[in-house]
Design a protein around this motif. Structure first.
Motif, PDB file in Angstrom:
ATOM      1  N   THR A  60       9.008 -29.554  48.007  1.00 48.37           N
ATOM      2  CA  THR A  60      10.045 -30.262  47.270  1.00 48.37           C
ATOM      3  C   THR A  60      10.620 -29.305  46.237  1.00 48.37           C
ATOM      4  OG1 THR A  60       8.985 -32.426  47.564  1.00 48.37           O
ATOM      5  CG2 THR A  60      10.545 -32.199  45.743  1.00 48.37           C
ATOM      6  N   TRP A  61      11.910 -29.071  46.326  1.00 47.87           N
ATOM      7  CA  TRP A  61      12.581 -28.128  45.434  1.00 47.87           C
ATOM      8  C   TRP A  61      12.966 -28.838  44.143  1.00 47.87           C
ATOM      9  CZ3 TRP A  61      14.375 -23.026  47.026  1.00 47.87           C
ATOM     10  CH2 TRP A  61      13.921 -22.676  48.307  1.00 47.87           C
ATOM     11  N   ARG A  62      12.607 -28.229  43.024  1.00 49.20           N
ATOM     12  CA  ARG A  62      12.903 -28.809  41.712  1.00 49.20           C
ATOM     13  C   ARG A  62      14.184 -28.179  41.170  1.00 49.20           C
ATOM     14  NH1 ARG A  62       6.898 -27.294  39.953  1.00 49.20           N
ATOM     15  NH2 ARG A  62       7.727 -25.449  40.987  1.00 49.20           N
ATOM     16  N   VAL A  63      15.196 -29.013  41.009  1.00 52.14           N
ATOM     17  CA  VAL A  63      16.520 -28.538  40.596  1.00 52.14           C
ATOM     18  C   VAL A  63      16.882 -29.187  39.263  1.00 52.14           C
ATOM     19  CG1 VAL A  63      18.953 -28.386  41.208  1.00 52.14           C
ATOM     20  CG2 VAL A  63      17.203 -28.237  43.007  1.00 52.14           C
ATOM     21  N   TYR A  64      17.155 -28.350  38.279  1.00 48.53           N
ATOM     22  CA  TYR A  64      17.512 -28.831  36.941  1.00 48.53           C
ATOM     23  C   TYR A  64      19.022 -28.757  36.777  1.00 48.53           C
ATOM     24  CZ  TYR A  64      17.702 -29.162  31.833  1.00 48.53           C
ATOM     25  OH  TYR A  64      17.980 -29.548  30.545  1.00 48.53           O
ATOM     26  N   LEU A  65      19.643 -29.885  36.431  1.00 47.86           N
ATOM     27  CA  LEU A  65      21.089 -29.986  36.284  1.00 47.86           C
ATOM     28  C   LEU A  65      21.451 -29.952  34.806  1.00 47.86           C
ATOM     29  CD1 LEU A  65      21.785 -32.799  38.922  1.00 47.86           C
ATOM     30  CD2 LEU A  65      21.756 -30.311  39.266  1.00 47.86           C
ATOM     31  N   SER A  66      21.928 -28.809  34.357  1.00 49.91           N
ATOM     32  CA  SER A  66      22.241 -28.589  32.947  1.00 49.91           C
ATOM     33  C   SER A  66      23.746 -28.616  32.731  1.00 49.91           C
ATOM     34  CB  SER A  66      21.670 -27.234  32.512  1.00 49.91           C
ATOM     35  OG  SER A  66      22.169 -26.849  31.246  1.00 49.91           O
ATOM     36  N   LEU A 133      13.240 -26.753  32.372  1.00 51.15           N
ATOM     37  CA  LEU A 133      13.734 -25.429  32.760  1.00 51.15           C
ATOM     38  C   LEU A 133      12.600 -24.553  33.283  1.00 51.15           C
ATOM     39  CD1 LEU A 133      16.307 -24.605  29.944  1.00 51.15           C
ATOM     40  CD2 LEU A 133      16.770 -24.466  32.388  1.00 51.15           C
ATOM     41  N   GLU A 134      11.481 -24.570  32.592  1.00 61.07           N
ATOM     42  CA  GLU A 134      10.339 -23.760  33.019  1.00 61.07           C
ATOM     43  C   GLU A 134       9.817 -24.214  34.378  1.00 61.07           C
ATOM     44  OE1 GLU A 134       8.942 -21.134  31.808  1.00 61.07           O
ATOM     45  OE2 GLU A 134       9.738 -20.952  29.780  1.00 61.07           O
ATOM     46  N   ASP A 135       9.914 -25.511  34.638  1.00 63.23           N
ATOM     47  CA  ASP A 135       9.358 -26.079  35.863  1.00 63.23           C
ATOM     48  C   ASP A 135      10.307 -25.964  37.054  1.00 63.23           C
ATOM     49  OD1 ASP A 135       7.114 -27.442  37.044  1.00 63.23           O
ATOM     50  OD2 ASP A 135       8.372 -29.234  37.178  1.00 63.23           O
ATOM     51  N   ALA A 136      11.572 -25.617  36.804  1.00 61.20           N
ATOM     52  CA  ALA A 136      12.590 -25.656  37.857  1.00 61.20           C
ATOM     53  C   ALA A 136      12.497 -24.463  38.799  1.00 61.20           C
ATOM     54  CB  ALA A 136      13.981 -25.706  37.226  1.00 61.20           C
ATOM     55  N   ASP A 137      12.831 -24.719  40.073  1.00 59.74           N
ATOM     56  CA  ASP A 137      13.030 -23.644  41.045  1.00 59.74           C
ATOM     57  C   ASP A 137      14.457 -23.118  40.964  1.00 59.74           C
ATOM     58  OD1 ASP A 137      10.415 -23.869  42.380  1.00 59.74           O
ATOM     59  OD2 ASP A 137      11.172 -25.799  43.089  1.00 59.74           O
ATOM     60  N   ILE A 138      15.395 -24.035  40.763  1.00 61.99           N
ATOM     61  CA  ILE A 138      16.818 -23.702  40.705  1.00 61.99           C
ATOM     62  C   ILE A 138      17.422 -24.407  39.491  1.00 61.99           C
ATOM     63  CG2 ILE A 138      19.050 -23.890  41.888  1.00 61.99           C
ATOM     64  CD1 ILE A 138      17.489 -23.969  44.535  1.00 61.99           C
ATOM     65  N   VAL A 141      24.094 -25.043  36.216  1.00 60.36           N
ATOM     66  CA  VAL A 141      24.719 -25.226  34.903  1.00 60.36           C
ATOM     67  C   VAL A 141      26.203 -25.504  35.097  1.00 60.36           C
ATOM     68  CG1 VAL A 141      25.169 -24.241  32.640  1.00 60.36           C
ATOM     69  CG2 VAL A 141      23.042 -23.683  33.832  1.00 60.36           C
ATOM     70  N   ARG A 142      26.630 -26.653  34.610  1.00 59.80           N
ATOM     71  CA  ARG A 142      28.020 -27.075  34.714  1.00 59.80           C
ATOM     72  C   ARG A 142      28.739 -26.838  33.385  1.00 59.80           C
ATOM     73  NH1 ARG A 142      33.035 -28.545  36.886  1.00 59.80           N
ATOM     74  NH2 ARG A 142      33.941 -30.174  35.592  1.00 59.80           N
ATOM     75  N   ASN A 151      25.468 -25.440  24.541  1.00 65.19           N
ATOM     76  CA  ASN A 151      24.141 -25.717  25.096  1.00 65.19           C
ATOM     77  C   ASN A 151      24.017 -25.195  26.522  1.00 65.19           C
ATOM     78  OD1 ASN A 151      23.566 -26.993  22.739  1.00 65.19           O
ATOM     79  ND2 ASN A 151      23.439 -29.061  23.583  1.00 65.19           N
ATOM     80  N   ALA A 152      25.089 -25.380  27.302  1.00 69.99           N
ATOM     81  CA  ALA A 152      25.065 -24.930  28.690  1.00 69.99           C
ATOM     82  C   ALA A 152      24.919 -23.415  28.764  1.00 69.99           C
ATOM     83  CB  ALA A 152      26.335 -25.380  29.413  1.00 69.99           C
ATOM     84  N   ALA A 153      25.648 -22.697  27.912  1.00 72.22           N
ATOM     85  CA  ALA A 153      25.552 -21.237  27.909  1.00 72.22           C
ATOM     86  C   ALA A 153      24.147 -20.789  27.514  1.00 72.22           C
ATOM     87  CB  ALA A 153      26.586 -20.647  26.955  1.00 72.22           C
ATOM     88  N   TYR A 154      23.572 -21.479  26.527  1.00 74.06           N
ATOM     89  CA  TYR A 154      22.205 -21.148  26.107  1.00 74.06           C
ATOM     90  C   TYR A 154      21.219 -21.350  27.257  1.00 74.06           C
ATOM     91  CZ  TYR A 154      17.614 -21.863  24.002  1.00 74.06           C
ATOM     92  OH  TYR A 154      16.268 -21.815  23.729  1.00 74.06           O
ATOM     93  N   GLU A 155      21.335 -22.477  27.955  1.00 77.25           N
ATOM     94  CA  GLU A 155      20.382 -22.767  29.026  1.00 77.25           C
ATOM     95  C   GLU A 155      20.596 -21.858  30.231  1.00 77.25           C
ATOM     96  OE1 GLU A 155      20.091 -26.939  29.855  1.00 77.25           O
ATOM     97  OE2 GLU A 155      19.558 -27.426  27.787  1.00 77.25           O
TER      98      GLU A 155
END
Length: 230
Positions: A60-66, A133-138, A141-142, A151-155
């Protein structure tokens, strides 16, 4: 199974047993058990490359949507992932602007000065965002056009620093302003549906129809078949 194929994949110890079995007085059942074990191993060895060839993933791929929280891009990605039955777990920061501003003051008490109020909220939100973020595979950033997405640029920078696979998503009009951020991304998308296409390809190997439609020309036809062997 053809004898040549058996010879290629059957474990060496199994092949060495075959001539001895013919001259042995051991029970047939024992020989059958040994053969069955060998064929099982051979079947696994033959099947593994075939499974890999067809792509797919058991994980299962973990995807973080920032990123920006004022449009439906997250919902569009979630809908596309669901329609294609992709093995993806989507995560995001708190998407309520008011809650992310006031969480620290609501839980820990109000502050008289704005910087102190903001710091309480920012550090509390960071517990969530840093963990995901640490846990994400991908990390996707929008960047939106309406607000400056600090915040998006930082992440995005945090994701690259942590060696995460970064995908950026924004309108073409922002490409110049984000050129350094995009230089750290592994894919730069203009639409949420393209993000779904990227996820589909890297997970299953499936490709969508070419974005350029009938104008698409494979690289071998357009630019040649690559460098000739020296």
């Amino acid at each position: 199974m053809p004898s040549a194929l058996v010879s290629a994949v059957l474990p060496r110890t199994m092949r060495s047993l075959l001539p001895r079995m013919a001259a042995s007085s051991a029970p047939i059942a024992l020989h059958a058990a040994r053969i069955s074990e060998g064929l099982l191993k051979a079947s696994f060895l033959l099947g593994a490359p075939q499974r890999a060839l067809h792509g797919g993933s058991a994980r299962t791929w973990r995807v973080y949507l920032s990123g920006e929280i004022h449009s439906d891009w997250r919902e569009r990605i979630a809908s596309g992932v669901q329609k294609r039955s992709l093995p993806v777990s989507l995560q995001s920061p708190i998407t309520s602007h008011e809650d992310s501003d006031d969480c620290g003051a609501i839980i820990l008490g109000m502050e008289e000065e704005r910087p102190n109020w903001d710091r309480k909220g920012a550090t509390m939100n960071l517990i969530r965002t840093r963990t995901l973020l640490e846990d994400a595979d991908i990390v996707v950033v929008r960047f939106g056009e309406k607000y400056r997405q600090w915040n998006a640029a930082y992440e995005a920078g945090y994701a690259v620093a942590r060696n995460k696979s970064l995908i950026t998503l924004h309108e073409p009009s922002l490409s110049h302003m984000l050129k350094e951020v995009n230089a750290g991304a592994l894919a730069v998308c203009e639409e949420a549906e393209q993000v779904v296409d990227v996820l589909d390809y890297v997970i299953t190997g499936r490709l969508p129809k070419p974005r350029d439609g009938d104008r698409f020309v494979p690289i071998a036809d357009r630019l040649g078949k690559g460098n000739k062997a020296p």
